[in-house]
Enzyme design. Sequence first.
Site, PDB file in Angstrom:
ATOM      1  N   GLU A  95       0.871  -1.207  -0.046  1.00 56.16           N
ATOM      2  CA  GLU A  95       0.102   0.001   0.293  1.00 56.16           C
ATOM      3  C   GLU A  95       0.881   1.361   0.052  1.00 56.16           C
ATOM      4  O   GLU A  95       1.871   1.325   0.464  1.00 56.16           O
ATOM      5  CB  GLU A  95      -1.055   0.007   1.256  1.00 56.16           C
ATOM      6  N   CYS A 126       0.811  -2.552  15.486  1.00 59.08           N
ATOM      7  CA  CYS A 126       0.826  -2.053  13.829  1.00 59.08           C
ATOM      8  C   CYS A 126       0.190  -3.205  13.169  1.00 59.08           C
ATOM      9  O   CYS A 126       0.476  -4.392  13.274  1.00 59.08           O
ATOM     10  CB  CYS A 126       2.376  -1.814  13.567  1.00 59.08           C
ATOM     11  N   GLU A 175      10.364  -1.929   7.273  1.00 53.89           N
ATOM     12  CA  GLU A 175      11.264  -0.976   8.045  1.00 53.89           C
ATOM     13  C   GLU A 175      12.349  -0.628   7.072  1.00 53.89           C
ATOM     14  O   GLU A 175      13.229  -1.517   6.513  1.00 53.89           O
ATOM     15  CB  GLU A 175      11.654  -2.031   9.280  1.00 53.89           C
ATOM     16  N   SER A 206      12.106   6.858   7.671  1.00 55.07           N
ATOM     17  CA  SER A 206      11.605   6.330   9.073  1.00 55.07           C
ATOM     18  C   SER A 206      12.198   5.044   9.631  1.00 55.07           C
ATOM     19  O   SER A 206      12.163   4.187   8.625  1.00 55.07           O
ATOM     20  CB  SER A 206      10.059   6.504   9.132  1.00 55.07           C
ATOM     21  N   SER A 229      11.008   6.009  15.197  1.00 53.81           N
ATOM     22  CA  SER A 229       9.878   5.714  16.145  1.00 53.81           C
ATOM     23  C   SER A 229      10.375   5.201  17.581  1.00 53.81           C
ATOM     24  O   SER A 229      11.150   4.218  17.721  1.00 53.81           O
ATOM     25  CB  SER A 229       9.104   4.392  15.520  1.00 53.81           C
ATOM     26  N   LEU A 230       9.723   6.045  18.440  1.00 60.17           N
ATOM     27  CA  LEU A 230      10.350   5.797  19.818  1.00 60.17           C
ATOM     28  C   LEU A 230       9.218   4.995  20.430  1.00 60.17           C
ATOM     29  O   LEU A 230       9.600   3.924  21.245  1.00 60.17           O
ATOM     30  CB  LEU A 230      10.498   7.310  20.394  1.00 60.17           C
ATOM     31  N   HIS A 231       8.150   5.652  20.835  1.00 63.85           N
ATOM     32  CA  HIS A 231       6.880   4.979  21.434  1.00 63.85           C
ATOM     33  C   HIS A 231       7.047   4.480  22.893  1.00 63.85           C
ATOM     34  O   HIS A 231       6.188   4.000  23.587  1.00 63.85           O
ATOM     35  CB  HIS A 231       6.401   3.584  20.524  1.00 63.85           C
ATOM     36  N   ASN A 305      -3.765   5.258  15.999  1.00 64.71           N
ATOM     37  CA  ASN A 305      -5.101   5.010  15.171  1.00 64.71           C
ATOM     38  C   ASN A 305      -5.594   3.575  15.408  1.00 64.71           C
ATOM     39  O   ASN A 305      -4.758   2.516  14.852  1.00 64.71           O
ATOM     40  CB  ASN A 305      -4.701   5.018  13.693  1.00 64.71           C
TER      41      ASN A 305
END
Length: 363
Positions: A95, A126, A175, A206, A229-231, A305
């Site tokens: 996508e 994810c 990734e 990213s 991306s930390l999160h 999301n």
Amino acid sequence: MEILKKIELLGLQISDLENFMVAIGEPKFRGKQVYKWIYHKGKSSFYEMSDLPKELRQRLDEIAKISIPRVLKQRVSADYTRKFLLELEEKKRVEAVVIPQSRDKNAQYTLCLSTQVGCPVGCSFCATGLSGYQRDLKAHEIVGQFLGAQNELAKKLKTQDKKLIKNVVYMGMGEPLLNYDEVIKSVYILNDPKGINIGQRHITISTAGEAEGIEMLARENLQVTLAVSLHACDNDLRNKLIPLNRKYPLERLIQAVERYISLTNRRVTFEYVMLEGVNTSRQDADNMIKLLKPLLVNVNLIPYNEVAGLSFKRPSPQKVAQFYKWLTAGGLNANIREEKGGDIEAACGQLRAETGRTRKRRL
Ligand code: SF4
């Protein structure tokens, strides 16, 4: 009878195409002509290349191909974000998402590209991670997403303008730094001023924290933006959210980011997906301030999301605003990212190329 494999021309630079033409006994300048048809006009049929002799068009069709992926399906969000399902070779699907920067008719677009079919990292929140990993994309397939999305966008907007996409973010499925060589090759093709001409500063790569890849990227001497991306700001939680953290724990990741900043002098963006009851406490904010304040960084807060099949929840706008206040009061540069395309599952972490497979996951 042996069937000869056609040569892929998508992904070749001008000099490669010139060499190809010379190798098949044609004048060198034909390479430049074909380059323009591919990268300026997004054409995949040699028969449309009207400034090539008829016999050459036919010959090229017999020996070569330009595999711009087919758009199998598209969904349009209420905010005009479009998600394209693209078919690659071997019927693999990825996508790509085009996001308008405004609601204006002449809006410019940001394109979010995929770099792998599925993703081997398997972040627990994810959708892409849920569908498993199939393979890496080739540089021509990454660039092909650009041309396929651009062609489709121009068709839908009924315009001949092939310069609608101004920014590219490598934030789709996969990734990027685990497919390093092909990603970097695609960056050079997208950036070529004689071709697609997306400025390096309009390209963002990213990563979920591939520390060695970050250090390699630092040495490329590119002006692209790095987004990490930390999160989570402690290793226990980050191990659960991003399994790659077991290989590159926070200390190692931060060391790589420090090297990146010192070599490139570029500000790094840290992405932080906000998960209700998981990483939104005062302690989480304090940990982030301690971790990131010494660095030249921006923090993007992304309210989660929600994904069907996963139990994570989006925090309330009040909680997001509170967290933002804690960070900025602590001296961090932070933004709350306005998410687009959530209603068509085109937002961050929602891409999955419709494999239809989901698994329930909990922390
Ligand atoms: S968030 Fe990114 S790295 Fe993690 S599973 Fe999804 S696509 Fe892969």
